[in-house]
Motif scaffolding. Structure first.
Motif, short mmCIF file in Angstrom:
data_model
loop_
_atom_site.label_atom_id
_atom_site.label_comp_id
_atom_site.label_asym_id
_atom_site.label_seq_id
_atom_site.Cartn_x
_atom_site.Cartn_y
_atom_site.Cartn_z
N ALA A 126 43.33 -27.99 -28.84
CA ALA A 126 44.65 -27.93 -29.48
C ALA A 126 44.49 -27.50 -30.93
O ALA A 126 43.51 -27.84 -31.60
CB ALA A 126 45.34 -29.28 -29.40
N LEU A 151 46.25 -26.09 -19.31
CA LEU A 151 46.15 -26.00 -20.77
C LEU A 151 46.04 -27.35 -21.45
O LEU A 151 45.51 -27.46 -22.56
CB LEU A 151 47.36 -25.26 -21.34
N GLU A 156 49.27 -30.98 -24.98
CA GLU A 156 49.50 -30.51 -26.34
C GLU A 156 49.61 -28.99 -26.39
O GLU A 156 50.51 -28.43 -27.04
CB GLU A 156 48.37 -30.99 -27.26
N ASN A 157 48.70 -28.30 -25.70
CA ASN A 157 48.74 -26.84 -25.73
C ASN A 157 49.95 -26.30 -24.97
O ASN A 157 50.49 -25.25 -25.33
CB ASN A 157 47.45 -26.29 -25.12
N THR A 172 52.71 -26.42 -27.32
CA THR A 172 52.56 -25.34 -28.30
C THR A 172 53.05 -24.01 -27.74
O THR A 172 53.76 -23.25 -28.42
CB THR A 172 51.09 -25.22 -28.72
N SER A 215 45.17 -17.88 -18.65
CA SER A 215 44.32 -18.86 -19.32
C SER A 215 43.26 -19.41 -18.38
O SER A 215 42.12 -19.63 -18.77
CB SER A 215 45.18 -19.99 -19.89
N ILE A 227 45.57 -18.98 -27.26
CA ILE A 227 46.79 -19.33 -28.01
C ILE A 227 46.70 -18.88 -29.46
O ILE A 227 47.72 -18.60 -30.09
CB ILE A 227 47.02 -20.85 -27.93
#
Length: 437
Positions: free
Chosen positions: A324, A377, A380-381, A384, A410, A417
């Motif tokens: 992250a 992911l 948290e990601n 985002t 991904s 990211i």
């Protein structure tokens, strides 16, 4: 709205201040133009721990919603439904009428429906010659429209709390696994230290954890495990540096012998010096979180070359978790999502995940696409990426399809990211990159 006049219950049922407040809130709260009745019901199912309603009460509410002919609940419509208890029982899967009355009272007390009693206490409607309902007596669904935004935010908080709890359980599981293997490495390489006492202290931390720990308990445990993990890694690093500087060929030979023992399967017995570590397998039943990948570069650095090669061969096919980015950097790149956070601001990762769940529903991102993104992911990601999608929403035709494509790329290692955030930083803040340097 259809609740311009405050009504009181029929018969001996008393009027309460809660009923009065529920009716007035339905009148004066900021109205939503329309809401999908099943979408708001799903949000209620998520938010029920905060609202204090049971799943049986929500089943009765689902039966009430089925009597409303349209899928959309709107401000100007007559939102009163008037089924009999017998008909409600049929649509509530045969629930007893006495139980239905109790759950109806709970829904009224929670302010999710409003009772509109007729002069004789019966539920009915008066229709015009054209068949339209002029006046109806029964249960008004108007609070679901007036409280739609509040209910969705409560549901988002519950979902974010659940994702945060899941993330904590995964991190605790990773620390637990890493500490056990690091202690095993220390014993097999003959690193000086009271490793049996270290292992006993580790076991006491896990054994004292309740069967269903809450967020605060997991955060406290994770903090203690992190300190223990760092201490063990420091000791192993010092030992590895000392061994490398000594250049003793006997040490290298001992490493080769240990690498042979590493090739044994986990079911085979280890030397007597390692039996204390294996006894910790019983703690695996305390927490059963999903095993997530982690960074193994530090662990490989304290092993001999042969052991590191075998360790890499076992892990090379596993996906590597995306780290992250700092929350401050995310918020400077994606300032629009702050309006959807609790109180219109975002102060931590939990607030960002709460806001992302609200934005997810607004952008029509399916729960399946969101769940898959969280699994690949991380929560948290994923929050985002949703914040980045919100910034570019006017240029994206389908946010759900875009998120699924980013998740797939991904997983294959074709998406990062960082470039997305940097592009938004350059667009939103002229000096963003210089400040990060």
């Amino acid at each position: 709205m259809d609740t311009e006049y405050v009504t009181t219950p029929f018969g001996r049922r008393p009027m309460t201040l809660g009923m009065l407040i529920a009716q007035r809130r339905a009148e004066h709260a900021r109205p939503a133009k329309s809401v999908d009745k099943w979408k708001i019901h799903r949000a209620l199912c998520e938010a029920k721990p905060i609202l204090g309603v049971t799943d049986r009460a929500l089943a009765v509410l689902s039966a009430l919603l089925s009597f409303y002919p349209k899928n959309e609940l709107s401000d100007g419509a007559n939102l009163v439904v008037f089924p009999s208890n017998a008909q409600l029982s049929l649509r509530a899967h045969g629930m007893a009428e006495q139980t239905i009355r109790r759950h109806l009272a709970a829904l009224i007390e929670a302010g999710l429906i409003v009772r509109r009693d007729s002069p004789n206490g019966k539920r009915y409607a008066r229709r015009s010659r054209a068949g339209e309902v002029n006046e109806a007596y029964g249960f008004s669904l108007a609070p679901l429209v007036s409280r739609a935004e509040e209910i969705e935010h409560l549901a988002a908080e519950v979902v974010a709390e659940r994702l945060h709890l899941q993330s904590l359980r995964e991190r605790v599981s990773l620390h637990r696994r890493d500490i056990l293997k690091l202690i095993e490495t220390a014993l097999s390489d003959g690193v000086e230290g009271q490793w049996e006492a270290v292992h006993s202290g580790f076991r006491s931390l896990i054994d004292n954890l309740p069967r269903s720990p809450d967020v605060n308990q997991l955060e406290a445990l994770l903090s203690k495990l992190s300190r223990l993990h760092d201490e063990i890694v420091n000791r192993l690093e010092k030992h590895a540096k000392t061994t490398k500087l000594s250049g003793n060929p006997y040490q290298n030979e001992r490493h080769i012998q240990n690498s042979d023992s590493e090739s044994l399967s986990e079911s085979e017995a280890l030397p007597q010096k390692q039996h204390v570590v294996l006894s910790a397998a019983s703690v695996e039943q305390k927490l059963q979180p999903h095993q997530a990948p982690t960074d193994h570069s530090l662990e490989e650095s304290v092993l001999s070359p042969a052991m590191a090669q075998q360790h890499f061969e076992r892990l090379k096919d596993k996906p590597i978790a995306v780290k992250a980015f700092p929350l401050d950097m995310v918020m400077r790149a994606c300032p629009e999502i702050a309006a959807y956070g609790p109180g219109g601001k975002i102060g931590n990762w939990r607030d960002l995940m709460t806001a992302s769940v609200v934005v997810k529903s607004m952008l029509d991102i399916s729960p399946e696409a969101h769940h898959q993104a969280c699994a690949i992911l991380g929560p948290e990601n994923t929050a985002t990426v949703i914040a980045c999608i919100l910034e570019r929403a006017s240029h994206i035709k389908s946010a759900g399809a875009y998120l699924r494509d980013l998740t797939r790329r991904s997983q294959k290692g074709e998406f990062a990211i960082g470039p997305m955030l940097m592009s938004l930083l350059r667009a939103n803040t002229a000096g963003g990159i210089q400040k990060l340097a």
